[in-house]
Write a protein that holds these residues in place. Structure first.
Motif, PDB file in Angstrom:
ATOM      1  N   GLY A 223      -5.644  16.046 -11.979  1.00  0.00           N
ATOM      2  CA  GLY A 223      -5.269  17.093 -11.179  1.00  0.00           C
ATOM      3  C   GLY A 223      -4.179  16.677 -10.057  1.00  0.00           C
ATOM      4  O   GLY A 223      -4.748  15.690  -9.530  1.00  0.00           O
ATOM      5  N   VAL A 224      -3.066  17.373  -9.871  1.00  0.00           N
ATOM      6  CA  VAL A 224      -2.264  16.947  -8.741  1.00  0.00           C
ATOM      7  C   VAL A 224      -2.967  16.679  -7.290  1.00  0.00           C
ATOM      8  O   VAL A 224      -2.444  15.791  -6.472  1.00  0.00           O
ATOM      9  CB  VAL A 224      -1.156  18.140  -8.721  1.00  0.00           C
ATOM     10  CG1 VAL A 224      -0.028  17.629  -7.705  1.00  0.00           C
ATOM     11  CG2 VAL A 224      -0.433  17.935 -10.131  1.00  0.00           C
ATOM     12  N   GLY A 225      -3.549  17.713  -7.099  1.00  0.00           N
ATOM     13  CA  GLY A 225      -3.971  17.511  -5.654  1.00  0.00           C
ATOM     14  C   GLY A 225      -4.994  16.432  -5.275  1.00  0.00           C
ATOM     15  O   GLY A 225      -4.762  15.927  -4.299  1.00  0.00           O
ATOM     16  N   ALA A 226      -5.884  16.090  -6.445  1.00  0.00           N
ATOM     17  CA  ALA A 226      -6.563  14.863  -6.163  1.00  0.00           C
ATOM     18  C   ALA A 226      -5.915  13.492  -6.016  1.00  0.00           C
ATOM     19  O   ALA A 226      -6.239  12.927  -5.029  1.00  0.00           O
ATOM     20  CB  ALA A 226      -7.709  14.815  -7.300  1.00  0.00           C
ATOM     21  N   VAL A 227      -4.606  13.612  -7.009  1.00  0.00           N
ATOM     22  CA  VAL A 227      -4.009  12.341  -6.918  1.00  0.00           C
ATOM     23  C   VAL A 227      -2.997  12.290  -5.755  1.00  0.00           C
ATOM     24  O   VAL A 227      -2.881  11.306  -5.131  1.00  0.00           O
ATOM     25  CB  VAL A 227      -2.881  12.114  -8.413  1.00  0.00           C
ATOM     26  CG1 VAL A 227      -2.040  11.241  -8.137  1.00  0.00           C
ATOM     27  CG2 VAL A 227      -4.002  11.934  -9.489  1.00  0.00           C
TER      28      VAL A 227
ATOM     29  N   GLY B  82       0.902  -1.194   0.037  1.00  0.00           N
ATOM     30  CA  GLY B  82       0.060   0.016  -0.047  1.00  0.00           C
ATOM     31  C   GLY B  82       0.969   1.202  -0.087  1.00  0.00           C
ATOM     32  O   GLY B  82       0.774   2.270  -0.778  1.00  0.00           O
ATOM     33  N   ILE B  83       1.858   1.199   0.805  1.00  0.00           N
ATOM     34  CA  ILE B  83       2.834   2.338   0.561  1.00  0.00           C
ATOM     35  C   ILE B  83       3.407   2.504  -0.611  1.00  0.00           C
ATOM     36  O   ILE B  83       3.598   3.749  -1.076  1.00  0.00           O
ATOM     37  CB  ILE B  83       3.987   2.338   1.983  1.00  0.00           C
ATOM     38  CG1 ILE B  83       3.068   2.337   3.229  1.00  0.00           C
ATOM     39  CG2 ILE B  83       4.864   3.402   1.868  1.00  0.00           C
ATOM     40  CD1 ILE B  83       3.898   2.019   4.576  1.00  0.00           C
ATOM     41  N   GLY B  84       3.872   1.521  -1.066  1.00  0.00           N
ATOM     42  CA  GLY B  84       4.516   1.432  -2.462  1.00  0.00           C
ATOM     43  C   GLY B  84       3.517   2.118  -3.543  1.00  0.00           C
ATOM     44  O   GLY B  84       4.090   2.611  -4.341  1.00  0.00           O
ATOM     45  N   PHE B  85       2.383   1.790  -3.306  1.00  0.00           N
ATOM     46  CA  PHE B  85       1.326   2.186  -4.401  1.00  0.00           C
ATOM     47  C   PHE B  85       1.279   3.790  -4.196  1.00  0.00           C
ATOM     48  O   PHE B  85       1.238   4.543  -5.200  1.00  0.00           O
ATOM     49  CB  PHE B  85       0.132   1.398  -4.239  1.00  0.00           C
ATOM     50  CG  PHE B  85      -0.933   1.834  -5.303  1.00  0.00           C
ATOM     51  CD1 PHE B  85      -0.833   1.408  -6.317  1.00  0.00           C
ATOM     52  CD2 PHE B  85      -2.245   2.465  -4.697  1.00  0.00           C
ATOM     53  CE1 PHE B  85      -1.930   2.052  -7.142  1.00  0.00           C
ATOM     54  CE2 PHE B  85      -2.969   2.936  -5.643  1.00  0.00           C
ATOM     55  CZ  PHE B  85      -3.001   2.838  -7.001  1.00  0.00           C
ATOM     56  N   ALA B  86       1.240   4.091  -2.690  1.00  0.00           N
ATOM     57  CA  ALA B  86       1.312   5.675  -2.551  1.00  0.00           C
ATOM     58  C   ALA B  86       2.217   6.317  -3.216  1.00  0.00           C
ATOM     59  O   ALA B  86       2.092   7.216  -3.850  1.00  0.00           O
ATOM     60  CB  ALA B  86       1.007   5.699  -1.228  1.00  0.00           C
ATOM     61  N   VAL B  87       3.807   5.709  -3.158  1.00  0.00           N
ATOM     62  CA  VAL B  87       4.641   6.421  -3.654  1.00  0.00           C
ATOM     63  C   VAL B  87       4.547   6.481  -5.237  1.00  0.00           C
ATOM     64  O   VAL B  87       4.756   7.565  -5.787  1.00  0.00           O
ATOM     65  CB  VAL B  87       5.788   5.716  -3.371  1.00  0.00           C
ATOM     66  CG1 VAL B  87       7.064   6.156  -3.988  1.00  0.00           C
ATOM     67  CG2 VAL B  87       5.897   5.964  -1.745  1.00  0.00           C
ATOM     68  N   ALA B  88       4.053   5.401  -5.722  1.00  0.00           N
ATOM     69  CA  ALA B  88       4.006   5.458  -7.251  1.00  0.00           C
ATOM     70  C   ALA B  88       2.906   6.388  -7.809  1.00  0.00           C
ATOM     71  O   ALA B  88       2.927   7.101  -8.808  1.00  0.00           O
ATOM     72  CB  ALA B  88       3.441   4.014  -7.655  1.00  0.00           C
ATOM     73  N   LEU B  89       1.905   6.612  -7.040  1.00  0.00           N
ATOM     74  CA  LEU B  89       0.791   7.512  -7.377  1.00  0.00           C
ATOM     75  C   LEU B  89       1.424   8.938  -7.192  1.00  0.00           C
ATOM     76  O   LEU B  89       0.974   9.928  -8.124  1.00  0.00           O
ATOM     77  CB  LEU B  89      -0.476   7.127  -6.297  1.00  0.00           C
ATOM     78  CG  LEU B  89      -1.748   6.348  -6.622  1.00  0.00           C
ATOM     79  CD1 LEU B  89      -2.413   6.247  -5.678  1.00  0.00           C
ATOM     80  CD2 LEU B  89      -2.112   6.856  -8.120  1.00  0.00           C
ATOM     81  N   ALA B  90       2.050   8.900  -6.142  1.00  0.00           N
ATOM     82  CA  ALA B  90       2.715  10.543  -6.006  1.00  0.00           C
ATOM     83  C   ALA B  90       3.610  10.923  -7.085  1.00  0.00           C
ATOM     84  O   ALA B  90       3.716  12.000  -7.602  1.00  0.00           O
ATOM     85  CB  ALA B  90       3.237  10.632  -4.612  1.00  0.00           C
TER      86      ALA B  90
END
Length: 146
Positions: A43-47, A26-34
């Protein structure tokens, strides 16, 4: 009852490893999204908000996995709830997304972790039924009537 906590059974420790791994994913997915947020049409804010959400959930799962590994009784319930909440993800991967291999692998991991968490040995441990009775105590001392 004794105040000494017993060591968690192997089922709880194995589930702790998989729940912790789910949190790290989950953390890895968050980093990839960021990282990919700048190229998103949403939009950057939503992502970045979505990435923050996944980072928070992932960190919580790592914490729960660590709790299971170290024998914390409270960690079993959020781990069970997480496995149940992942079942629709498995369905979505197998069905609408047509990612059969990923869905089956995810389903096997989720089902195996769930079964480890609800096994008889895990249930007994979570309720403290695996601890031996204190045979040196006087049972009449516990009777409030005298």
């Amino acid at each position: 009852m004794s105040t000494r906590q017993s060591a968690p059974p192997w089922q709880i420790r194995a589930a702790g490893v998989t729940v912790g791994a789910e949190g790290l994913l989950g953390i890895g997915f968050a980093v990839a999204l960021a990282i990919r947020s700048s190229s998103s049409p949403a939009g950057v804010g939503a992502v970045l908000g979505e990435a923050g959400y996944f980072a928070l959930i992932g960190a919580a799962l790592v914490f729960v996995g660590f709790g299971l590994l170290t024998g914390r009784h409270w960690a079993r319930t959020p781990a069970i709830v997480t496995q149940l909440l992942l079942l629709p993800v498995v369905y979505s991967l197998i069905g609408p997304s047509r990612q059969l291999l990923l869905g089956i692998v995810t389903g096997v991991v989720v089902a195996a972790t769930f079964m480890l968490l609800i096994s008889e040995r895990s249930r007994e441990w979570s309720m403290g039924l695996d601890q031996p009775l204190d045979s040196g105590r006087d049972p009449t001392q516990d009777d409030p009537s005298g």
